[in-house]
Scaffold this motif. Structure first.
Motif, PDB file in Angstrom:
ATOM      1  N   ILE A 177       0.833  -1.187   0.000  1.00 21.33           N
ATOM      2  CA  ILE A 177       0.000   0.000   0.000  1.00 21.33           C
ATOM      3  C   ILE A 177       0.875   1.246   0.000  1.00 21.33           C
ATOM      4  O   ILE A 177       1.962   1.257   0.585  1.00 21.33           O
ATOM      5  CB  ILE A 177      -0.957   0.003   1.221  1.00 21.33           C
ATOM      6  CG1 ILE A 177      -2.023   1.079   1.077  1.00 21.33           C
ATOM      7  CG2 ILE A 177      -0.189   0.161   2.521  1.00 21.33           C
ATOM      8  CD1 ILE A 177      -3.148   0.951   2.079  1.00 21.33           C
ATOM      9  N   GLY A 178       0.419   2.267  -0.715  1.00 19.76           N
ATOM     10  CA  GLY A 178       1.147   3.529  -0.764  1.00 19.76           C
ATOM     11  C   GLY A 178       0.191   4.702  -0.661  1.00 19.76           C
ATOM     12  O   GLY A 178      -0.979   4.609  -1.042  1.00 19.76           O
ATOM     13  N   HIS A 179       0.691   5.808  -0.133  1.00 16.61           N
ATOM     14  CA  HIS A 179      -0.147   7.002   0.031  1.00 16.61           C
ATOM     15  C   HIS A 179       0.681   8.233  -0.317  1.00 16.61           C
ATOM     16  O   HIS A 179       1.897   8.271  -0.081  1.00 16.61           O
ATOM     17  CB  HIS A 179      -0.657   7.123   1.465  1.00 16.61           C
ATOM     18  CG  HIS A 179      -1.387   8.406   1.730  1.00 16.61           C
ATOM     19  ND1 HIS A 179      -2.685   8.625   1.302  1.00 16.61           N
ATOM     20  CD2 HIS A 179      -0.998   9.554   2.357  1.00 16.61           C
ATOM     21  CE1 HIS A 179      -3.060   9.846   1.650  1.00 16.61           C
ATOM     22  NE2 HIS A 179      -2.053  10.429   2.304  1.00 16.61           N
ATOM     23  N   SER A 180       0.016   9.256  -0.860  1.00 16.58           N
ATOM     24  CA  SER A 180       0.704  10.516  -1.142  1.00 16.58           C
ATOM     25  C   SER A 180      -0.282  11.677  -1.123  1.00 16.58           C
ATOM     26  O   SER A 180      -1.494  11.488  -1.342  1.00 16.58           O
ATOM     27  CB  SER A 180       1.405  10.465  -2.500  1.00 16.58           C
ATOM     28  OG  SER A 180       2.126  11.666  -2.728  1.00 16.58           O
ATOM     29  N   TYR A 181       0.251  12.859  -0.860  1.00 13.95           N
ATOM     30  CA  TYR A 181      -0.527  14.104  -0.864  1.00 13.95           C
ATOM     31  C   TYR A 181       0.293  15.147  -1.608  1.00 13.95           C
ATOM     32  O   TYR A 181       1.506  15.257  -1.392  1.00 13.95           O
ATOM     33  CB  TYR A 181      -0.786  14.558   0.571  1.00 13.95           C
ATOM     34  CG  TYR A 181      -1.498  15.895   0.685  1.00 13.95           C
ATOM     35  CD1 TYR A 181      -2.889  15.972   0.682  1.00 13.95           C
ATOM     36  CD2 TYR A 181      -0.778  17.081   0.813  1.00 13.95           C
ATOM     37  CE1 TYR A 181      -3.545  17.192   0.802  1.00 13.95           C
ATOM     38  CE2 TYR A 181      -1.415  18.303   0.931  1.00 13.95           C
ATOM     39  CZ  TYR A 181      -2.810  18.359   0.922  1.00 13.95           C
ATOM     40  OH  TYR A 181      -3.451  19.571   1.025  1.00 13.95           O
ATOM     41  N   ASP A 182      -0.360  15.896  -2.478  1.00  9.21           N
ATOM     42  CA  ASP A 182       0.337  16.930  -3.238  1.00  9.21           C
ATOM     43  C   ASP A 182      -0.536  18.181  -3.281  1.00  9.21           C
ATOM     44  O   ASP A 182      -1.778  18.091  -3.294  1.00  9.21           O
ATOM     45  CB  ASP A 182       0.639  16.449  -4.657  1.00  9.21           C
ATOM     46  CG  ASP A 182       1.645  17.357  -5.369  1.00  9.21           C
ATOM     47  OD1 ASP A 182       2.464  17.993  -4.676  1.00  9.21           O
ATOM     48  OD2 ASP A 182       1.596  17.429  -6.606  1.00  9.21           O
ATOM     49  N   ILE A 183       0.095  19.337  -3.318  1.00 10.75           N
ATOM     50  CA  ILE A 183      -0.628  20.608  -3.370  1.00 10.75           C
ATOM     51  C   ILE A 183       0.127  21.586  -4.257  1.00 10.75           C
ATOM     52  O   ILE A 183       1.373  21.604  -4.256  1.00 10.75           O
ATOM     53  CB  ILE A 183      -0.824  21.193  -1.945  1.00 10.75           C
ATOM     54  CG1 ILE A 183      -1.721  22.439  -1.995  1.00 10.75           C
ATOM     55  CG2 ILE A 183       0.501  21.468  -1.260  1.00 10.75           C
ATOM     56  CD1 ILE A 183      -2.190  22.904  -0.614  1.00 10.75           C
ATOM     57  N   HIS A 184      -0.610  22.346  -5.063  1.00  9.53           N
ATOM     58  CA  HIS A 184      -0.032  23.362  -5.943  1.00  9.53           C
ATOM     59  C   HIS A 184      -0.812  24.660  -5.813  1.00  9.53           C
ATOM     60  O   HIS A 184      -2.045  24.649  -5.653  1.00  9.53           O
ATOM     61  CB  HIS A 184      -0.083  22.904  -7.401  1.00  9.53           C
ATOM     62  CG  HIS A 184       0.942  21.877  -7.759  1.00  9.53           C
ATOM     63  ND1 HIS A 184       2.127  22.184  -8.387  1.00  9.53           N
ATOM     64  CD2 HIS A 184       0.964  20.536  -7.564  1.00  9.53           C
ATOM     65  CE1 HIS A 184       2.824  21.076  -8.587  1.00  9.53           C
ATOM     66  NE2 HIS A 184       2.137  20.062  -8.083  1.00  9.53           N
ATOM     67  N   GLN A 185      -0.097  25.758  -5.922  1.00  9.69           N
ATOM     68  CA  GLN A 185      -0.750  27.064  -5.939  1.00  9.69           C
ATOM     69  C   GLN A 185      -1.493  27.261  -7.262  1.00  9.69           C
ATOM     70  O   GLN A 185      -1.059  26.757  -8.307  1.00  9.69           O
ATOM     71  CB  GLN A 185       0.270  28.191  -5.775  1.00  9.69           C
ATOM     72  CG  GLN A 185       1.000  28.188  -4.452  1.00  9.69           C
ATOM     73  CD  GLN A 185       1.983  29.334  -4.361  1.00  9.69           C
ATOM     74  OE1 GLN A 185       1.624  30.499  -4.592  1.00  9.69           O
ATOM     75  NE2 GLN A 185       3.226  29.015  -4.028  1.00  9.69           N
ATOM     76  N   THR A 186      -2.588  28.013  -7.205  1.00  9.52           N
ATOM     77  CA  THR A 186      -3.310  28.324  -8.441  1.00  9.52           C
ATOM     78  C   THR A 186      -2.615  29.461  -9.183  1.00  9.52           C
ATOM     79  O   THR A 186      -1.883  30.264  -8.591  1.00  9.52           O
ATOM     80  CB  THR A 186      -4.760  28.718  -8.137  1.00  9.52           C
ATOM     81  OG1 THR A 186      -4.773  29.800  -7.202  1.00  9.52           O
ATOM     82  CG2 THR A 186      -5.540  27.537  -7.583  1.00  9.52           C
ATOM     83  N   ASP A 187      -2.860  29.513 -10.485  1.00  7.64           N
ATOM     84  CA  ASP A 187      -2.238  30.524 -11.352  1.00  7.64           C
ATOM     85  C   ASP A 187      -3.217  30.823 -12.481  1.00  7.64           C
ATOM     86  O   ASP A 187      -3.562  29.934 -13.266  1.00  7.64           O
ATOM     87  CB  ASP A 187      -0.914  29.993 -11.906  1.00  7.64           C
ATOM     88  CG  ASP A 187      -0.130  31.038 -12.696  1.00  7.64           C
ATOM     89  OD1 ASP A 187      -0.744  32.029 -13.156  1.00  7.64           O
ATOM     90  OD2 ASP A 187       1.081  30.833 -12.879  1.00  7.64           O
ATOM     91  N   SER A 188      -3.651  32.066 -12.570  1.00 10.00           N
ATOM     92  CA  SER A 188      -4.638  32.444 -13.589  1.00 10.00           C
ATOM     93  C   SER A 188      -4.078  32.397 -15.001  1.00 10.00           C
ATOM     94  O   SER A 188      -4.835  32.468 -15.977  1.00 10.00           O
ATOM     95  CB  SER A 188      -5.187  33.841 -13.289  1.00 10.00           C
ATOM     96  OG  SER A 188      -4.118  34.795 -13.263  1.00 10.00           O
TER      97      SER A 188
END
Length: 371
Positions: free
Chosen positions: A217-228
């Motif tokens: 089993i594997g888990h990950s979380y990713d986040i990116h800033q928005t850009d218009s």
């Protein structure tokens, strides 16, 4: 003082895997790496002879100090390729498909090379062995029979010369050595399990011995800033939106989380190590390429997707109209059935960066299985 050559250039056709058996995972790491780690623990110079098709996998799995060279069409050609890189007076030659070698075996070979110019590991024969002759079956003297194993150890200069001088096919290095020299070979009898992984049944038995290798089993979380000024790419699809995501690649936050979750299940590190944002070659990289790379790793080690559950966290746009298309895209990229993939969307109730539409995040949990 010692070098070790680990032979990994074969195709492993008898294992019926469709990929090189030495890359098969056993107890969380490829079969060949078990013996490499033992030799490194003994401070040996280690040379791994590989099939060019496995180069990317090998380079990622092996420590930086290990030397790599291509094998040939025969075992002898592969050994000779490895011998060309040896710089120490003593060399051990080992089959990468024997993962059960231990440090005690290696120490015994090192000690015997102080007395002999060639030594080999051996296992006494315990079964009754018959030889079929013209006049019928004859029982062979069991006390004179033994099984040859690797590693086999040599004085480097002598085995190099033997490989240069001798022609023809030899099933192991001692037989080639004895075709060139008549001096006595040191025999090291032992009681350990040191069998070679050859057939499909060998691999099935190996998996049974392994700890938790059928499912990972594997888990990950990713986040990116928005850009218009950027497009919004999720799950490999362009989604109509006022804002896209900032990133060195195409910033597909969903595929990044999925890919890294698979890497985690395989025990192969994180996405940033493989695709660093400092590398100009990764600029605006299509994340479908990243997923393709990870899926190849998964297939090479004998795994497939059991199921994936992923969530995208965002305020806008509403993903409900796109969820089915995203699921189909992700399933296609993972080369799995649609029923194995679940994609959800959730808001952050207008809280923090996600709720204020300054970022979009995704989490993924994946279960992979032997297949």
């Amino acid at each position: 003082m010692y070098s070790s050559i680990v032979l990994c250039a074969g195709l492993g056709s008898r294992s019926e895997l469709g990929y090189n058996k030495v890359t098969h995972l056993f107890n969380g790491k490829p079969i060949f790496l078990h013996s490499v780690d033992v030799f490194l623990k003994r401070s040996h110079e280690v040379i791994v002879v590989i099939n060019p098709n496995d180069e990317a996998f090998m380079k990622e799995a092996l420590p930086k100090e290990v030397k790599i060279t291509y094998g040939g069409n025969t075992r002898g050609e592969s050994v000779l390729s490895g011998l060309k890189l040896v710089t120490n007076p003593n060399v051990l030659i080992h089959d990468g498909a024997r993962p059960f070698i231990n440090e005690d075996m290696v120490i015994q070979i090192e000690d015997q090379l102080l007395e002999y110019d060639a030594v080999m590991l051996a296992k006494s024969v315990i079964n009754t062995i018959y030889e079929k002759q013209d006049d019928g079956l004859h029982v062979l003297e069991r006390n004179k029979l033994f099984e040859a194993e690797t590693p086999q150890g040599f004085k480097t200069d002598k085995i190099k010369l033997a490989y240069v001088k001798q022609q023809g096919l030899f099933t192991d290095d001692i037989s080639l050595y004895q075709a060139c020299y008549k001096d006595e070979v040191g025999l090291i009898f032992h009681g350990y399990d040191n069998h070679k992984i050859t057939t499909k049944q060998d691999l099935l038995n190996l998996d049974k011995k392994g700890n938790g290798v059928m499912y990972k089993i594997g888990h990950s979380y990713d986040i990116h800033q928005t850009d218009s000024n950027r497009k919004l790419i999720l799950g490999g699809l362009e989604i109509k939106a006022d804002k896209g995501l900032m990133g060195h690649s195409d910033a597909d936050v969903l595929l990044h989380a999925v890919a890294e979750a698979i890497l985690g299940a395989l025990g192969l590190g994180d996405l940033g190590t493989i695709y660093p944002d400092t590398d100009p070659n990764n600029k605006d990289l299509d994340s479908k390429v990243i997923v393709g790379f990870v899926v190849d790793k998964m297939k090479q080690t004998g795994y497939q997707i059991s199921n994936l559950d992923a969530t995208v966290f965002l305020e806008k746009p509403k993903l409900a109209p796109h969820i089915d298309d995203i699921k189909q895209s992700v399933a296609r990229l993972l080369e799995t059935e649609l029923s194995n993939v679940n994609i959800k969307a959730a808001t952050n109730e207008k809280l923090d960066a996600i709720g204020e539409e300054r970022a979009i995040a995704a989490s993924a949990t994946v279960l992979i299985k032997k297949g």
